[in-house]
Design a protein around this motif. Sequence first.
Motif, PDB file in Angstrom:
ATOM      1  N   SER A 173       0.831  -1.206   0.000  1.00  0.00           N
ATOM      2  CA  SER A 173       0.000   0.000   0.000  1.00  0.00           C
ATOM      3  C   SER A 173       0.863   1.253   0.000  1.00  0.00           C
ATOM      4  O   SER A 173       2.025   1.231   0.426  1.00  0.00           O
ATOM      5  CB  SER A 173      -0.912   0.014   1.232  1.00  0.00           C
ATOM      6  N   ASP A 174       0.272   2.353  -0.447  1.00  0.00           N
ATOM      7  CA  ASP A 174       0.936   3.656  -0.378  1.00  0.00           C
ATOM      8  C   ASP A 174       0.759   4.187   1.042  1.00  0.00           C
ATOM      9  O   ASP A 174      -0.059   5.070   1.307  1.00  0.00           O
ATOM     10  CB  ASP A 174       0.326   4.608  -1.407  1.00  0.00           C
ATOM     11  N   ASN A 175       1.533   3.617   1.963  1.00  0.00           N
ATOM     12  CA  ASN A 175       1.378   3.928   3.377  1.00  0.00           C
ATOM     13  C   ASN A 175       1.713   5.380   3.701  1.00  0.00           C
ATOM     14  O   ASN A 175       1.080   5.993   4.564  1.00  0.00           O
ATOM     15  CB  ASN A 175       2.260   2.996   4.210  1.00  0.00           C
ATOM     16  N   ILE A 176       2.710   5.925   3.031  1.00  0.00           N
ATOM     17  CA  ILE A 176       3.116   7.302   3.322  1.00  0.00           C
ATOM     18  C   ILE A 176       1.976   8.267   3.007  1.00  0.00           C
ATOM     19  O   ILE A 176       1.590   9.100   3.839  1.00  0.00           O
ATOM     20  CB  ILE A 176       4.385   7.676   2.530  1.00  0.00           C
ATOM     21  N   ASN A 177       1.414   8.146   1.821  1.00  0.00           N
ATOM     22  CA  ASN A 177       0.353   9.075   1.440  1.00  0.00           C
ATOM     23  C   ASN A 177      -0.918   8.838   2.254  1.00  0.00           C
ATOM     24  O   ASN A 177      -1.633   9.787   2.595  1.00  0.00           O
ATOM     25  CB  ASN A 177       0.041   8.955  -0.048  1.00  0.00           C
ATOM     26  N   GLY A 178      -1.206   7.571   2.575  1.00  0.00           N
ATOM     27  CA  GLY A 178      -2.381   7.290   3.396  1.00  0.00           C
ATOM     28  C   GLY A 178      -2.293   7.963   4.749  1.00  0.00           C
ATOM     29  O   GLY A 178      -3.257   8.583   5.230  1.00  0.00           O
ATOM     30  N   ALA A 179      -1.119   7.864   5.391  1.00  0.00           N
ATOM     31  CA  ALA A 179      -0.924   8.507   6.694  1.00  0.00           C
ATOM     32  C   ALA A 179      -0.898  10.025   6.565  1.00  0.00           C
ATOM     33  O   ALA A 179      -1.402  10.751   7.435  1.00  0.00           O
ATOM     34  CB  ALA A 179       0.372   8.009   7.320  1.00  0.00           C
ATOM     35  N   TYR A 180      -0.311  10.514   5.488  1.00  0.00           N
ATOM     36  CA  TYR A 180      -0.263  11.962   5.245  1.00  0.00           C
ATOM     37  C   TYR A 180      -1.677  12.537   5.143  1.00  0.00           C
ATOM     38  O   TYR A 180      -1.991  13.568   5.766  1.00  0.00           O
ATOM     39  CB  TYR A 180       0.518  12.227   3.961  1.00  0.00           C
ATOM     40  N   LEU A 187      -5.278  17.987  10.966  1.00  0.00           N
ATOM     41  CA  LEU A 187      -4.738  19.349  11.018  1.00  0.00           C
ATOM     42  C   LEU A 187      -5.754  20.356  10.500  1.00  0.00           C
ATOM     43  O   LEU A 187      -5.895  21.463  11.037  1.00  0.00           O
ATOM     44  CB  LEU A 187      -3.450  19.425  10.196  1.00  0.00           C
ATOM     45  N   GLY A 188      -6.484  19.976   9.473  1.00  0.00           N
ATOM     46  CA  GLY A 188      -7.507  20.854   8.922  1.00  0.00           C
ATOM     47  C   GLY A 188      -8.648  21.114   9.890  1.00  0.00           C
ATOM     48  O   GLY A 188      -9.358  22.118   9.768  1.00  0.00           O
ATOM     49  N   LEU A 189      -8.819  20.213  10.855  1.00  0.00           N
ATOM     50  CA  LEU A 189      -9.846  20.402  11.887  1.00  0.00           C
ATOM     51  C   LEU A 189      -9.327  21.225  13.063  1.00  0.00           C
ATOM     52  O   LEU A 189     -10.050  21.436  14.039  1.00  0.00           O
ATOM     53  CB  LEU A 189     -10.333  19.041  12.393  1.00  0.00           C
ATOM     54  N   PHE A 206       4.927   0.500   9.110  1.00  0.00           N
ATOM     55  CA  PHE A 206       4.710   1.464  10.190  1.00  0.00           C
ATOM     56  C   PHE A 206       5.670   2.649  10.073  1.00  0.00           C
ATOM     57  O   PHE A 206       5.291   3.792  10.350  1.00  0.00           O
ATOM     58  CB  PHE A 206       4.856   0.784  11.549  1.00  0.00           C
ATOM     59  N   ASP A 207       6.896   2.384   9.665  1.00  0.00           N
ATOM     60  CA  ASP A 207       7.837   3.485   9.460  1.00  0.00           C
ATOM     61  C   ASP A 207       7.325   4.435   8.374  1.00  0.00           C
ATOM     62  O   ASP A 207       7.453   5.661   8.489  1.00  0.00           O
ATOM     63  CB  ASP A 207       9.212   2.941   9.069  1.00  0.00           C
ATOM     64  N   ASP A 208       6.743   3.876   7.314  1.00  0.00           N
ATOM     65  CA  ASP A 208       6.204   4.716   6.244  1.00  0.00           C
ATOM     66  C   ASP A 208       5.020   5.544   6.737  1.00  0.00           C
ATOM     67  O   ASP A 208       4.858   6.717   6.353  1.00  0.00           O
ATOM     68  CB  ASP A 208       5.775   3.850   5.065  1.00  0.00           C
ATOM     69  N   ARG A 209       4.176   4.966   7.577  1.00  0.00           N
ATOM     70  CA  ARG A 209       3.038   5.722   8.111  1.00  0.00           C
ATOM     71  C   ARG A 209       3.519   6.839   9.030  1.00  0.00           C
ATOM     72  O   ARG A 209       2.948   7.932   9.042  1.00  0.00           O
ATOM     73  CB  ARG A 209       2.074   4.767   8.826  1.00  0.00           C
ATOM     74  N   LYS A 210       4.570   6.575   9.764  1.00  0.00           N
ATOM     75  CA  LYS A 210       5.163   7.633  10.585  1.00  0.00           C
ATOM     76  C   LYS A 210       5.716   8.744   9.698  1.00  0.00           C
ATOM     77  O   LYS A 210       5.568   9.936  10.004  1.00  0.00           O
ATOM     78  CB  LYS A 210       6.274   7.052  11.459  1.00  0.00           C
ATOM     79  N   THR A 211       6.338   8.376   8.584  1.00  0.00           N
ATOM     80  CA  THR A 211       6.870   9.370   7.648  1.00  0.00           C
ATOM     81  C   THR A 211       5.757  10.260   7.101  1.00  0.00           C
ATOM     82  O   THR A 211       5.912  11.486   6.999  1.00  0.00           O
ATOM     83  CB  THR A 211       7.595   8.670   6.484  1.00  0.00           C
ATOM     84  N   GLY A 212       4.616   9.668   6.754  1.00  0.00           N
ATOM     85  CA  GLY A 212       3.485  10.455   6.266  1.00  0.00           C
ATOM     86  C   GLY A 212       2.949  11.400   7.319  1.00  0.00           C
ATOM     87  O   GLY A 212       2.595  12.554   7.021  1.00  0.00           O
ATOM     88  N   TRP A 213       2.872  10.933   8.561  1.00  0.00           N
ATOM     89  CA  TRP A 213       2.447  11.771   9.698  1.00  0.00           C
ATOM     90  C   TRP A 213       3.401  12.947   9.875  1.00  0.00           C
ATOM     91  O   TRP A 213       2.973  14.100  10.013  1.00  0.00           O
ATOM     92  CB  TRP A 213       2.398  10.883  10.938  1.00  0.00           C
ATOM     93  N   GLU A 214       4.705  12.675   9.845  1.00  0.00           N
ATOM     94  CA  GLU A 214       5.709  13.733  10.006  1.00  0.00           C
ATOM     95  C   GLU A 214       5.625  14.747   8.872  1.00  0.00           C
ATOM     96  O   GLU A 214       5.735  15.965   9.106  1.00  0.00           O
ATOM     97  CB  GLU A 214       7.113  13.121  10.040  1.00  0.00           C
ATOM     98  N   ARG A 215       5.427  14.271   7.659  1.00  0.00           N
ATOM     99  CA  ARG A 215       5.377  15.167   6.503  1.00  0.00           C
ATOM    100  C   ARG A 215       4.237  16.170   6.641  1.00  0.00           C
ATOM    101  O   ARG A 215       4.412  17.370   6.375  1.00  0.00           O
ATOM    102  CB  ARG A 215       5.218  14.354   5.220  1.00  0.00           C
ATOM    103  N   ALA A 216       3.076  15.694   7.061  1.00  0.00           N
ATOM    104  CA  ALA A 216       1.931  16.594   7.210  1.00  0.00           C
ATOM    105  C   ALA A 216       2.180  17.627   8.308  1.00  0.00           C
ATOM    106  O   ALA A 216       1.889  18.821   8.137  1.00  0.00           O
ATOM    107  CB  ALA A 216       0.671  15.786   7.510  1.00  0.00           C
ATOM    108  N   LEU A 217       2.720  17.192   9.446  1.00  0.00           N
ATOM    109  CA  LEU A 217       2.988  18.129  10.539  1.00  0.00           C
ATOM    110  C   LEU A 217       3.996  19.195  10.114  1.00  0.00           C
ATOM    111  O   LEU A 217       3.834  20.387  10.422  1.00  0.00           O
ATOM    112  CB  LEU A 217       3.508  17.370  11.758  1.00  0.00           C
ATOM    113  N   LYS A 218       5.028  18.784   9.408  1.00  0.00           N
ATOM    114  CA  LYS A 218       6.053  19.741   8.983  1.00  0.00           C
ATOM    115  C   LYS A 218       5.492  20.755   7.991  1.00  0.00           C
ATOM    116  O   LYS A 218       5.885  21.928   7.997  1.00  0.00           O
ATOM    117  CB  LYS A 218       7.239  18.991   8.382  1.00  0.00           C
ATOM    118  N   TYR A 220       2.667  22.014   8.108  1.00  0.00           N
ATOM    119  CA  TYR A 220       1.937  22.992   8.915  1.00  0.00           C
ATOM    120  C   TYR A 220       2.863  23.710   9.892  1.00  0.00           C
ATOM    121  O   TYR A 220       2.401  24.450  10.759  1.00  0.00           O
ATOM    122  CB  TYR A 220       0.805  22.304   9.673  1.00  0.00           C
ATOM    123  N   GLY A 221       4.166  23.482   9.763  1.00  0.00           N
ATOM    124  CA  GLY A 221       5.132  24.156  10.621  1.00  0.00           C
ATOM    125  C   GLY A 221       5.129  23.672  12.050  1.00  0.00           C
ATOM    126  O   GLY A 221       5.523  24.405  12.962  1.00  0.00           O
TER     127      GLY A 221
END
Length: 360
Positions: A173-180, A187-189, A206-218, A220-221
Motif C-alpha cells: 500500500s501507499d502507506n506514506i500518502n495514506g498517513a499523510y 490538522l484541517g480540523l 509502520f515506518d512509512d506511516r510515521k513518515t506520512g504523519w511527520e510530513r503533514a505536521l512539517k 503545517y510548521g
Amino acid sequence: MGMSAQRQERSHGSRMITMKEVAQRAGVSITTVSHVLNKTRFVSDELARRVNQAIEELDYRPHQLAQSLRRGRTQTIAVLVSDIVNPFFPQVVRGAEDSAKEHGYSLILCNTDENPQTESFYVSLMIDRRVDGFIIAPSMAPEASLKSLVDKEIPLVVIDRQMETLSIDQVYSDNINGAYEATKYLLGLGHKRIGLIMELEGIRSFDDRKTGWERALKEYGLSTLSGLVQQAGLEIEGAAEAARYLIEGPPQATAIFATNNLMTLGVLRYMKNHSVSCPRDLSVVGFDDPEWAACFNPSITSVAQQSYEMGYKACDLLVARIQGKTSESRAVQLNCELKIRESCAALEPEGEMERPEAID
C-alpha cells in the motif's frame, strides 16, 4: 452418500480405485485414461465420455502426489503472514485464495508472529513440502529468509511491507500518502497535538506511516515531538497504555492517529474504560478500515487499504512467475483511501478539553 460412492463402497469397500480398473470399466487402455486425466494427447469425444463415466461410477480419485511428481509441481503456494490475529490479513489471504483457485492452486497458511526464526522455520518447511512458490508478509527482520528463496530461485512475492534490498515481486500500500492524508485531515480540523501510535519501529509499513504523519505536521510548521510517537508492541493492551500516555501525559494530545486496526482498538478500549468521549474529548483516525469501523458508535474515520486486492494481485504475480511468464521483478503500489466518518471533530479555538488527572 451419493450413488457413485455407494457403488464404490459396495464393490470395493475402502480400497482405493486404480487407473487400471477405470480402464477396464471404460473398455479402453490405461494410456487412454492417463491422456484424458492429464490432457496430454487428443482423445475422441466418445472415448473421453466413457472414461469420465467410469471415473464417476467408480468414484476414482487420481493420486495427486504422483501427478505432482510427474509434472514437477505440487500446485500449492505457501502464504506466510506476520500476525494472523490482525484483521487485515484474512482479507489478504481471501484475495490470494480466490486467485489461486482460478489458476488451479491451493494455499498453505503459516503465521510467523513477527518472529524471524519462526519465519525461517516455515520457509524451510515449505521448501521441503515442495510448494511451487511463496507469498510472504515479512517479519521484522526477513532478509535471511527472503534471500534464501531468491538464491534458490524459488518464486516469491512480498506483500504489505516494501523491500528495497532485494529484486523481487512486491505488492504493498501507499502507506506514506495514506498517513499523510489522515494527518492532514486532523490538522484541517484545528488539531496540532496529534499523537501517533504504532506497533514497532523498524517495520517498514509502520515506518512509512510515521513518515506520512511527520510530513503533514512539517507542512503545517509543527514539531514532531518524540513524546507524540508511542510504540505499543503487538497487543491491544499496549495500544491502550500508549493512548493513556498521550491523553493524560505531557503530550496532551487532542487527536490520535492509530496506525493499524489493533492500535485503534487499544485507543477505543482506553477511552471506554476512562469515559473519554469520541470525538468530543478526543478525535481518532485509524488505519486498515476493518468492517467494524463503520459499525462502531461513533463510526471510525479510517484509512482503507485494498487488502483483498493485495492478496489477489500477489497471487496473480506469483503464478505468472511460477509459469515462467515474466522475468523482471515488479512492484505494485496500491492506493489508500481516507474514509471520513464520525470519530473526528473540529477543535475548539482554545484547543482545550476536559481531561483526567495528569500522570507523572
